[in-house]
Design a protein around this motif. Sequence first.
Motif, PDB file in Angstrom:
ATOM      1  N   ARG A 116      -9.307   2.851   0.224  1.00  0.00           N
ATOM      2  CA  ARG A 116      -9.246   1.361   0.550  1.00  0.00           C
ATOM      3  C   ARG A 116      -8.378   1.142   1.905  1.00  0.00           C
ATOM      4  NH1 ARG A 116      -9.677  -2.725  -3.049  1.00  0.00           N
ATOM      5  NH2 ARG A 116     -10.253  -2.271  -5.120  1.00  0.00           N
ATOM      6  N   ASP A 117      -7.293   2.113   1.956  1.00  0.00           N
ATOM      7  CA  ASP A 117      -6.670   1.687   3.355  1.00  0.00           C
ATOM      8  C   ASP A 117      -7.666   2.212   4.649  1.00  0.00           C
ATOM      9  OD1 ASP A 117      -3.598   0.951   4.445  1.00  0.00           O
ATOM     10  OD2 ASP A 117      -4.517   2.917   5.623  1.00  0.00           O
ATOM     11  N   ASN A 148     -10.891   2.093   4.753  1.00  0.00           N
ATOM     12  CA  ASN A 148     -11.848   1.180   4.808  1.00  0.00           C
ATOM     13  C   ASN A 148     -11.276  -0.202   5.608  1.00  0.00           C
ATOM     14  OD1 ASN A 148     -13.693   3.005   3.538  1.00  0.00           O
ATOM     15  ND2 ASN A 148     -13.525   1.862   1.496  1.00  0.00           N
ATOM     16  N   GLN A 149     -10.126  -0.466   4.975  1.00  0.00           N
ATOM     17  CA  GLN A 149      -9.449  -1.861   5.720  1.00  0.00           C
ATOM     18  C   GLN A 149      -9.060  -1.592   7.138  1.00  0.00           C
ATOM     19  OE1 GLN A 149      -5.306  -3.161   4.539  1.00  0.00           O
ATOM     20  NE2 GLN A 149      -6.783  -4.642   3.342  1.00  0.00           N
ATOM     21  N   HIS A 195     -18.696   7.945  -3.325  1.00  0.00           N
ATOM     22  CA  HIS A 195     -18.741   7.014  -4.231  1.00  0.00           C
ATOM     23  C   HIS A 195     -19.543   7.409  -5.383  1.00  0.00           C
ATOM     24  CE1 HIS A 195     -15.508   4.360  -2.725  1.00  0.00           C
ATOM     25  NE2 HIS A 195     -16.012   4.465  -1.740  1.00  0.00           N
ATOM     26  N   HIS A 201       0.812  -1.285  -0.204  1.00  0.00           N
ATOM     27  CA  HIS A 201      -0.059   0.207   0.222  1.00  0.00           C
ATOM     28  C   HIS A 201       0.909   1.193  -0.066  1.00  0.00           C
ATOM     29  CE1 HIS A 201      -3.496  -2.225   2.011  1.00  0.00           C
ATOM     30  NE2 HIS A 201      -3.166  -2.853   1.146  1.00  0.00           N
ATOM     31  N   GLU A 243      -8.139   6.005  -4.768  1.00  0.00           N
ATOM     32  CA  GLU A 243      -8.403   4.551  -4.650  1.00  0.00           C
ATOM     33  C   GLU A 243      -7.698   4.232  -3.496  1.00  0.00           C
ATOM     34  OE1 GLU A 243      -8.772   2.065  -8.067  1.00  0.00           O
ATOM     35  OE2 GLU A 243      -8.663   0.048  -6.610  1.00  0.00           O
TER      36      GLU A 243
END
Length: 324
Positions: free
Chosen positions: A236-237, A239-240, A267, A214, A232
């Motif tokens: 994503r990080d 959310n993770q 989104h 990442h 993106e």
Amino acid sequence: MYEAEAPVNIALVKYWGKRDVSLNLPTNSSLSVTLETCTSSDLQLVTRTIVEPHHEDSVILNGVESAPNERIKRCLKYLRSIADFPCVKVRTENMFPTAAGLASSASGYAALVTAISGMIPLDANQKSIAARLGSGSACRSLFDGFVLWESGIQTDGSDSISKSIIAPGHWPELCCLVLILSAAEKAVSSAAGMERTVHTSELFPSRLEKVPDHIAHLLRAIEQRDFSKFAELVMRDSNQFHAVCMDSYPPVFYLNEASRTVIHLVHGYNRENVRLAYTFDAGPNAFIFCLEAELQSAKELFLSQIPGLATSNIVECRVGRGAH
Ligand code: PMV
């Protein structure tokens, strides 16, 4: 009297998990951006700190006096091991709500260490270590622009150091809108949340394996000023990180209804092409990235769609310099 000001930083690849709790040594490296507030309201995402010699160490945080907590003691003890200095009165003020997911501890410890560096000579690594002993993420608020905090492998933390790797001027069009969706204190501190995740989340080990990638991919996106790739990876990080919080047992929730609305709005807005990115720390407040051309319509989007959000709850920032 020694005075310092330190900004908040927001992690783009999050620090979550400690390999050594008392030294604040992280389980993974993290990458952040140092934020400089550019609206001239009362709300500035900085901590201002003054230290002066005193008969005992004491702290006045936002006007309330107390004895230094363990984290401050640890930080001062390390600094005194480098060069002795007298007891200090520390007067410190956050120009924004404390403990609301706005990383007040990060700017707080970075400001404390920077003020003390007026009393004793400290190099950048010593400052980074001292700030980290107060609060892990604080070591990143010391430095300008995009900042990498290497987890390190030494058990004494001597190689767990942060440094600026891309200067603020590299991407002047990059903006960050901080949406203050709640000023309430979080129910689970980041220290308690991290401990729960490390001991109970089954997803956490797989996150740790992926973090180095990442960071590498995100650095490439920043170097190339590729906003859609950047966006993106950042989303994503975030959310993770929130997924491993939720995978902890009992689960830890930092987002609220308004945070989830922000995620859906972003989104929806990005359907044709990616123009906004969100990230959330251990709290519900949203950090929205966009390029300057998109700033006005992004503000309008959130003001019209988030119930109760006012212009005064939005702080506009750019990539900025660290503590000084
Ligand atoms: O430095 P701490 O203990 O407040 O932990 C910060 C953790 C996150 O803000 C959630 C992520 C980060 O890297 O800043």
